[in-house]
Write a protein that holds these residues in place. Structure first.
Motif, PDB file in Angstrom:
ATOM      1  N   ARG A 134       0.821  -1.209   0.000  1.00 53.04           N
ATOM      2  CA  ARG A 134       0.000   0.000   0.000  1.00 53.04           C
ATOM      3  C   ARG A 134       0.858   1.265   0.000  1.00 53.04           C
ATOM      4  NH1 ARG A 134      -3.881  -3.269   2.793  1.00 53.04           N
ATOM      5  NH2 ARG A 134      -2.685  -3.160   4.739  1.00 53.04           N
ATOM      6  N   ALA A 135       1.909   1.267   0.831  1.00 53.76           N
ATOM      7  CA  ALA A 135       2.795   2.433   0.867  1.00 53.76           C
ATOM      8  C   ALA A 135       3.508   2.615  -0.464  1.00 53.76           C
ATOM      9  CB  ALA A 135       3.803   2.273   2.002  1.00 53.76           C
ATOM     10  N   LEU A 136       3.903   1.509  -1.089  1.00 53.96           N
ATOM     11  CA  LEU A 136       4.632   1.575  -2.350  1.00 53.96           C
ATOM     12  C   LEU A 136       3.755   2.124  -3.472  1.00 53.96           C
ATOM     13  CD1 LEU A 136       7.091   0.930  -4.122  1.00 53.96           C
ATOM     14  CD2 LEU A 136       6.259  -1.419  -4.304  1.00 53.96           C
TER      15      LEU A 136
ATOM     16  N   ARG B 286       2.032   9.135  -6.214  1.00 49.39           N
ATOM     17  CA  ARG B 286       2.336  10.507  -5.809  1.00 49.39           C
ATOM     18  C   ARG B 286       3.496  11.076  -6.619  1.00 49.39           C
ATOM     19  NH1 ARG B 286       5.188  13.746  -2.499  1.00 49.39           N
ATOM     20  NH2 ARG B 286       6.720  12.141  -2.014  1.00 49.39           N
ATOM     21  N   GLN B 287       4.462  10.196  -6.956  1.00 55.19           N
ATOM     22  CA  GLN B 287       5.598  10.627  -7.767  1.00 55.19           C
ATOM     23  C   GLN B 287       5.269  10.660  -9.255  1.00 55.19           C
ATOM     24  OE1 GLN B 287       8.525  11.620  -6.672  1.00 55.19           O
ATOM     25  NE2 GLN B 287       8.432  11.039  -4.513  1.00 55.19           N
ATOM     26  N   GLN B 288       4.015  10.300  -9.613  1.00 53.04           N
ATOM     27  CA  GLN B 288       3.540  10.304 -11.001  1.00 53.04           C
ATOM     28  C   GLN B 288       4.383   9.391 -11.900  1.00 53.04           C
ATOM     29  OE1 GLN B 288       3.319  14.416 -12.252  1.00 53.04           O
ATOM     30  NE2 GLN B 288       1.492  14.815 -11.027  1.00 53.04           N
ATOM     31  N   LEU B 289       4.763   8.239 -11.349  1.00 55.36           N
ATOM     32  CA  LEU B 289       5.476   7.234 -12.129  1.00 55.36           C
ATOM     33  C   LEU B 289       4.466   6.290 -12.777  1.00 55.36           C
ATOM     34  CD1 LEU B 289       8.334   6.384  -9.601  1.00 55.36           C
ATOM     35  CD2 LEU B 289       8.426   7.921 -11.559  1.00 55.36           C
ATOM     36  N   VAL B 290       4.757   5.885 -13.996  1.00 51.40           N
ATOM     37  CA  VAL B 290       3.859   4.993 -14.730  1.00 51.40           C
ATOM     38  C   VAL B 290       4.244   3.554 -14.416  1.00 51.40           C
ATOM     39  CG1 VAL B 290       2.944   4.373 -16.991  1.00 51.40           C
ATOM     40  CG2 VAL B 290       3.672   6.731 -16.547  1.00 51.40           C
ATOM     41  N   TRP B 291       3.269   2.744 -13.978  1.00 52.67           N
ATOM     42  CA  TRP B 291       3.577   1.374 -13.582  1.00 52.67           C
ATOM     43  C   TRP B 291       2.324   0.518 -13.684  1.00 52.67           C
ATOM     44  CZ3 TRP B 291       1.012  -0.781  -9.355  1.00 52.67           C
ATOM     45  CH2 TRP B 291       0.292   0.130  -8.563  1.00 52.67           C
TER      46      TRP B 291
ATOM     47  N   PHE C   3      11.918   4.747  -9.554  1.00 53.87           N
ATOM     48  CA  PHE C   3      11.117   3.609  -9.115  1.00 53.87           C
ATOM     49  C   PHE C   3      11.884   2.809  -8.058  1.00 53.87           C
ATOM     50  CE2 PHE C   3       7.396   1.111 -10.707  1.00 53.87           C
ATOM     51  CZ  PHE C   3       7.464   0.086  -9.794  1.00 53.87           C
ATOM     52  N   VAL C   4      13.161   2.504  -8.336  1.00 53.99           N
ATOM     53  CA  VAL C   4      13.986   1.743  -7.386  1.00 53.99           C
ATOM     54  C   VAL C   4      14.155   2.527  -6.086  1.00 53.99           C
ATOM     55  CG1 VAL C   4      16.279   0.807  -6.981  1.00 53.99           C
ATOM     56  CG2 VAL C   4      15.182   0.472  -9.200  1.00 53.99           C
ATOM     57  N   ARG C   5      14.360   3.837  -6.203  1.00 50.09           N
ATOM     58  CA  ARG C   5      14.517   4.654  -4.992  1.00 50.09           C
ATOM     59  C   ARG C   5      13.261   4.601  -4.127  1.00 50.09           C
ATOM     60  NH1 ARG C   5      13.223   8.849  -2.508  1.00 50.09           N
ATOM     61  NH2 ARG C   5      11.647   9.402  -4.056  1.00 50.09           N
ATOM     62  N   VAL C   6      12.083   4.628  -4.760  1.00 51.32           N
ATOM     63  CA  VAL C   6      10.824   4.557  -4.008  1.00 51.32           C
ATOM     64  C   VAL C   6      10.689   3.203  -3.317  1.00 51.32           C
ATOM     65  CG1 VAL C   6       8.312   4.520  -4.248  1.00 51.32           C
ATOM     66  CG2 VAL C   6       9.643   6.268  -5.424  1.00 51.32           C
TER      67      VAL C   6
END
Length: 784
Positions: free
Chosen positions: A39-41, A47-52, A81-84
């Protein structure tokens, strides 16, 4: 084994094991600790507007996943993505046990200790393209445009597109879709998203095959499928080159996999153990398992060469005669020939084994080079030949030697007599005591207990991965990962020796060669060579896995001593290495350490016997007295001095310069006179007792640092330090021509009383100064 699994359900064939469906998968309904993390991920990614998007099995997320989480993103999003993932894992109390980073693929193996003390593994596989060996079968950006959101706020692909991706990911490399995934594909095989995706990737023919229920492809069909995908991707050759380069770089990253060799009499349970280890550790944490039976496969088998040359194998003999033939050792020349041939085979397989390690595989060999040490057929092979050949052989992380009831083994497989089985087990006990990576397994306890013990031993070999982002995590066993900061689990040591004398020992994968004392051009060459070999992963070629200091300082003591540095090191885990004095028989060893930040650098001296204990106690006392003196040079600080047992003691010293510089002969002479003058004025005439260039260093700031105060005394003869300084500058010549150099010494100190000169030599001789001993012996011969 997994509960309810028949140990004979899978035949052990050499190669990458195809494990049973459902193995290592979480059972539906079981509570998993992944909910808060997922859920946190997902919240942070949005929130970071990354496409996944999750590629498959997203319906039960975030609370449940069958095994891992496959996620698709774009190449430009991958670093963030890896940093998140790392940030959310740390926030929710997960550790990163390791990672794999290859062409368009990154795996982060997350690990969490549950309330019951068990370890839960969650692999997160990140894909930035949908391709096979450079050929893109589906465009990732087009697929992500069609993503949909589940009721639980998880982005995923439409069921048909997800099924097509799962099918192609299995068909292209393996040619077969797993039984557990066929039902999901069958349900959507006629829906538009599935048909469109598979037809655009390979063509209409393959859609019709799926709709007919063809799940397994022949070798020719698999080749046709790959060619069909490549025809639709003209740039696949460039992609293949990029993938090959990325995978080649991956070979030289820190090793994640483990190589385990099994040894034991035929019938002791090696095949059962190999299967059990593979099944027990699959996805917990290894990504797969490879089984090696016989030679590793780079060179053809010796028997096949004989057959091709016309030496056909004899017709099968009756069982009784066959068993009797196995009781006769083959001639020594033939055994040496076979051992040499297969040692070369293992040598050529170094890069292959490194590839398996980098793929995070558990490689299990139930036949290995170490069979030549104990098997009856090779009893005539000289052990010294095997010891020399073993230098060529890549060392495993573990050699598990099975020891069981000889009568029970004979009853299961009567190829050897009971007495011979007992004899082989005796040799294995000796071998396990000599090789640092060898362990004994109790085969009499049963297969389940043997597999459990072997699994724990594998986990004990897991060491910290410097690139994993974990905070010093070293696993001690399958169920105990606590106290990360104070647990320095000691991995396998590799020892560099010259002419049979050890110079240094480092832990596999440890960045410690920069601690090697480079006080001469020869030692600088050794250090730089070893550092380059370590970076390339080739240090095994010149470093033996046998550490001669094992009796003096076993791994448990190393761990205890390093743990005591936790406070002085400020919580940092230091780099470290072991080194020896010039005389290995002195029962002395040095554990050199330095924190990565350079905050602390020093040495722990370990000595056995009354002489060593007295020296270390003397140095601790002298340095404590000098700590309050205003001297023109600096000295080490005492961190702790303790008894390891009634026969061994340890003295830890810190405050060493992080990057010391050796002194030239002219500088050493001037520095020695400076030290003697300062001690005469400020330390009550204290004598150093071993003054020389090797014990004086120049700091980066230009100051003088003096070490090795073991022989310091205020009762030593007055000429002790001047004579020691003279000997230090000429040690090589003194050792080679003592009679000639004795004349030179007497000439250099001709103005001093000769009896005082002799007393100084005797004092240095009594404190293990090799050059002084040579001259003292020459003096005594002249006197006679």
């Amino acid at each position: 084994m997994s509960p309810g699994m028949n140990p004979d359900c899978i035949k052990m064939r050499p190669g990458l094991l195809r494990v049973p469906d459902g193995l290592a998968e979480n059972r539906p309904g079981d509570p998993l600790p992944i909910g808060p993390l997922v859920r946190a991920l997902t919240k942070e990614l949005d929130r970071q507007q990354l496409v996944w998007a999750v590629l498959r099995n997203a319906e039960e997320l975030p609370e449940f996943t069958r095994c891992d989480i496959d996620m698709l993103t774009l190449p430009r999003c991958l670093p963030e993505f890896v940093r998140v993932v790392e940030s959310c894992a740390k926030q929710e109390g997960w550790q990163i046990a390791g990672r794999i980073s290859k062409h368009h693929y990154t795996c982060l193996m997350l690990m969490k200790i549950t309330g019951a003390g068990d370890v839960f593994y969650l692999p997160i596989d990140l894909f930035t393209a949908l391709e096979y060996r450079g050929a893109e079968f589906l465009n990732a950006e087009d697929a992500l445009r069609k993503r949909v959101r589940t009721e639980r706020e998880i982005w995923t692909l439409p069921a048909g597109a997800s099924a097509a991706i799962a099918l192609l990911k299995e068909w292209l490399p393996h040619g077969e879709l797993k039984e557990s995934r066929r039902a999901a594909v069958r349900q959507v095989a006629r829906e538009e998203p599935f048909v469109t995706a598979l037809e655009s990737a390979a063509g209409r023919e393959w859609v019709e095959r799926v709709q007919r229920g063809e799940w397994t492809l022949s070798r020719s069909d698999r080749k046709s499928l790959r060619n069909a995908v490549r025809r639709r991707h003209p740039g696949w050759r460039i992609g293949l080159i990029k993938a090959a380069c990325s995978n080649l770089c991956h070979l030289f990253r820190p090793s994640l996999g483990r190589v385990v060799c099994l040894a034991g009499a035929d019938g002791s349970g090696k095949t059962t153990l190999a299967q059990g280890l593979a099944f027990r550790t699959f996805k917990k944490p290894f990504k797969g398992a490879r089984y090696i039976h016989g030679n590793i496969g780079v060179l053809p088998r010796f028997r096949d060469i004989r057959r091709r040359l016309g030496f056909a194998a004899a017709e099968s003999a009756p069982e009784k005669e066959t068993l009797q033939g196995m009781m006769d050792p083959i001639p020594a020349w033939k055994s040496v020939l076979l051992a040499t041939y297969y040692a070369v085979d293992f040598f050529l397989a170094r890069l292959l084994i490194r590839r398996w390690r980098a793929q995070w595989l558990l490689t299990v060999m139930d036949r290995s080079f170490y069979d030549y040490y104990y098997q009856l057929g090779h009893r005539n092979c000289p052990e010294w030949v095997l010891n020399r050949l073993s230098i060529l052989v890549p060392k495993p992380d573990l050699l598990l030697c099975i020891e069981g009831d000889a009568k029970a083994i004979h009853a299961r497989k009567p190829e050897l007599t009971v007495d011979e089985i007992i004899n082989e087990q005796k040799i294995l006990r000796t071998l396990s005591g000599r090789l640092p990576f060898a362990r004994l397994l109790d085969g009499a306890a049963g297969a389940e207990a043997m597999v459990h013990s072997g699994t724990e031993m594998i986990f004990q070999t897991l060491e910290e991965n410097p690139t994993a982002g974990s905070s010093g995590l070293l696993s001690a066993s399958l169920t105990s990962f606590q106290n990360q900061k104070s647990t320095f689990g000691i991995p396998q040591l590799r020892t560099l020796a010259v002419k049979g004398k050890p110079l240094a020992a480092v832990a596999a994968g440890n960045r410690a060669w920069h601690l090697f004392p480079a006080t001469s051009p020869r030692r600088r060459l050794i250090r730089d060579t070893m550092r380059m070999l370590s970076v390339a992963g080739l240090d095994r070629l010149v470093c033996s896995s046998r550490c001669p200091g094992g009796e003096l300082l076993p791994g448990g003591d190393i761990e205890t001593l390093l743990a005591r540095l936790d406070g002085p090191c400020g919580g940092e885990i230091p780099d470290w290495m072991l080194s020896w004095p010039a005389q290995v028989e002195r029962q002395r060893m040095y554990l050199v350490f330095r924190t990565p930040s350079g905050g602390l650098s020093g040495v722990i001296k370990i000595g056995a016997g009354e002489f060593n204990r007295r020296q270390l106690a003397n140095e601790a006392d002298v340095l404590s007295r000098l700590a309050g003196k205003e001297l023109s040079f600096s000295v080490p600080s005492v961190l702790f001095h303790s008894e390891l047992d009634p026969n061994r003691s340890a003295l830890a010293l810190g405050g060493f310069p992080a990057r010391p510089k050796p002194l030239s002969p002219e500088e050493a002479d001037a520095a020695g006179r400076q030290v003697m003058a300062a001690m005469k004025q400020r330390a009550g005439g204290l004598t150093h007792g071993d003054l020389g260039a090797a014990n004086m260093l120049r700091t980066e700031a230009g100051g003088l640092f003096v070490l090795d105060w073991e022989n310091a005394s205020d009762q030593a003869p007055g000429l002790t330090d001047p004579v020691g300084l003279w000997l230090s500058a000429r040690q090589a010549r003194v050792l080679s021509a003592p009679a000639e150099m004795l004349t030179g010494l007497q000439a250099a100190f001709c103005r001093e009383p000769q009896d005082e000169l002799h007393r100084a030599l005797c004092f240095l001789d009594a404190h293990d100064n090799l050059a002084a001993r040579k001259l003292a012996n020459a003096w005594n011969k002249n006197s006679i």
